[in-house]
Design an enzyme around this catalytic site. Structure first.
Site, mmCIF file in Angstrom:
data_model
loop_
_atom_site.group_PDB
_atom_site.id
_atom_site.type_symbol
_atom_site.label_atom_id
_atom_site.label_comp_id
_atom_site.label_asym_id
_atom_site.label_seq_id
_atom_site.Cartn_x
_atom_site.Cartn_y
_atom_site.Cartn_z
ATOM 1 N NE ARG A 15 -2.018 -1.714 3.550
ATOM 2 C CZ ARG A 15 -2.479 -1.889 4.779
ATOM 3 N NH1 ARG A 15 -3.714 -1.501 5.090
ATOM 4 N NH2 ARG A 15 -1.708 -2.427 5.706
ATOM 5 C CE LYS A 75 0.606 -2.247 9.583
ATOM 6 N NZ LYS A 75 -0.579 -2.496 10.415
ATOM 7 C CE1 TYR A 94 -5.592 2.393 10.459
ATOM 8 C CE2 TYR A 94 -4.482 1.950 8.389
ATOM 9 C CZ TYR A 94 -5.646 2.169 9.100
ATOM 10 O OH TYR A 94 -6.857 2.162 8.456
ATOM 11 C CG HIS A 96 -2.216 -0.774 15.282
ATOM 12 N ND1 HIS A 96 -3.556 -0.859 15.616
ATOM 13 C CD2 HIS A 96 -2.164 -0.687 13.928
ATOM 14 C CE1 HIS A 96 -4.277 -0.822 14.498
ATOM 15 N NE2 HIS A 96 -3.459 -0.711 13.461
ATOM 16 C CD GLU A 118 -3.747 3.126 15.596
ATOM 17 O OE1 GLU A 118 -2.851 3.082 16.454
ATOM 18 O OE2 GLU A 118 -3.552 3.491 14.410
ATOM 19 C CB ALA A 268 -7.654 -8.561 17.832
ATOM 20 C CG ASP A 270 -2.553 -4.650 13.067
ATOM 21 O OD1 ASP A 270 -1.346 -4.812 12.853
ATOM 22 O OD2 ASP A 270 -3.406 -4.660 12.170
ATOM 23 C CB VAL A 298 -1.178 -11.704 8.334
ATOM 24 C CG1 VAL A 298 -0.526 -10.590 7.514
ATOM 25 C CG2 VAL A 298 -0.700 -13.065 7.850
ATOM 26 C CB ALA A 299 0.793 -7.581 11.990
#
Length: 373
Positions: A15, A75, A94, A96, A118, A268, A270, A298-299
């Site tokens: 991305r 990310k 993001y 996290h 987030e 969940a 992440d 997979v994160a």
């Protein structure tokens, strides 16, 4: 404002923070945009597309960080990227942070202003920048789970929807938020036996009204989770506490009692995962096995469908990027209380209470912290 878009470097992350269409809007608003060489090539956005939109293309991430005031990513910044953050930067991506102490420490030490997609909210208390990726991850969870149930991947050898004369797989979805609702839609569409657990009776009522007898809903208690997880073929973990670590609802002992070859897809992850046995994996090596149960953790799940995810994410993030760029970071945060909810770290201060609690760090309310910007 000078806006930088580095190429994502997390494992199998294709991305890109801004599309050429988003760049064009920013340029027309009078901003300079710098894009790293081939930053969007993984989703078929090429250097010439960004140049046509008015951006400048730079060769390295270091050049992007050097040129930009606002860094827009997808990310969380990896260690090498965090080392390039400076106090004059605003990072919008993001994060996290709750389960990620090294990243939190590095962001604090950088002195940068760090806004997490987030935890940005809206007037209804929803999470508008998390929602599009939760939609993608929820739908993908069923695809991934169906694949993991195949015998070649150590699954039970069950077709999710069954065939005439053979019962379908039992899919248990823990959490009926955006992830759970989208997982349910896919699982129902594929003909699975679907059960959804949640603690909101209103949400369960809406699911019942939407799907009728094609779905079962159960109020989520520890006993109900235990009862249905041990009989499930596929468990989807879709629990989210905004900004906080995910609760460990599936214990190690419970995993040991699940059917051999059953599958947990822990969306969940992440936020640390909702199963005690979950450990973050990558698209290169997406699964591992504990007590004969296949774990898919997979994160960055939406990265597997990177073009869809990039377009969906940009639809949500662009208005906020424009606010920050047009007004400046401090004014944008002061005037938009929902964007302010996204502020996690500000000039060395943790401003997200859930992150501070998770890591036993001092906490300063975001409204107070921005007075120092």
């Amino acid at each position: 404002m000078r806006i930088g878009i580095p190429k994502e470097i997390k494992n199998h992350e294709y991305r890109v923070g801004l599309t050429p269409a988003a760049v064009k809007d920013l340029v027309q608003n009078g901003h300079e945009v710098f894009v790293q060489d081939q930053a969007g090539s993984g989703v078929d956005f090429y250097n010439e597309d960004y140049l046509a939109a008015g951006a400048r293309v730079l060769g390295t991430a270091a050049e992007i960080f050097e040129a930009a005031e606002l860094i827009v990513k997808v990310k969380e910044p990896q260690a090498v990227e965090r080392a390039m953050l400076k106090p004059h930067h605003t990072l919008f991506t993001y994060l996290h942070l709750a389960p990620d102490t090294p990243q939190t420490r590095d962001l604090i030490n950088s002195g940068a202003i760090c806004i997490a997609y987030e935890t940005v909210t809206d007037a209804q208390g929803r999470l508008p920048l998390l929602a599009p990726m939760s939609e993608v991850a929820g739908r993908m969870s069923i695809q991934a789970g169906a694949r993991c149930l195949e015998k070649s991947l150590a699954g039970r050898g069950i077709l999710l929807g069954g065939v005439p004369g053979v019962e379908p797989a039992k899919v248990v979805i823990i959490g009926a938020g955006v992830v759970g609702q989208n997982a349910a839609a896919m699982a129902v569409g594929m003909g699975a036996d679907v059960l959804v657990l949640d603690r909101s009776v209103d949400v369960l009522r809406r699911l019942d009204a939407q799907y009728g007898n094609r779905i079962r809903t159960v109020y989520s208690t520890l006993q109900a989770i235990e009862q249905h997880v041990v009989t499930a073929d596929l468990v989807i973990g879709g629990v989210l506490l905004p900004g906080a670590a995910a609760p460990k609802l599936i214990t190690r002992e419970l995993v040991s009692r699940m059917k051999p070859g059953s599958v947990i897809v822990d969306v969940a992850i992440d936020q640390g995962g909702c199963a005690e046995t979950s450990v973050a994996t990558t698209h290169a090596e997406p699964t591992f096995i504990v007590d004969d149960v296949v774990h898919y953790c997979v994160a960055n799940m939406p990265g597997a469908v990177a073009r869809t995810s990039t377009l969906a994410l940009n639809n949500a993030t662009l208005p906020y990027v424009l606010q920050i760029a047009n007004k400046g970071t401090r004014k944008a945060l002061e005037e938009n209380p929902y964007l302010l909810e996204g502020l996690n770290v500000c000039r060395g201060i943790v401003t997200c209470e859930c992150v501070a609690q998770a890591q036993n760090l001092p906490f300063t309310p975001a409204a107070r912290a921005i007075t120092e910007i």
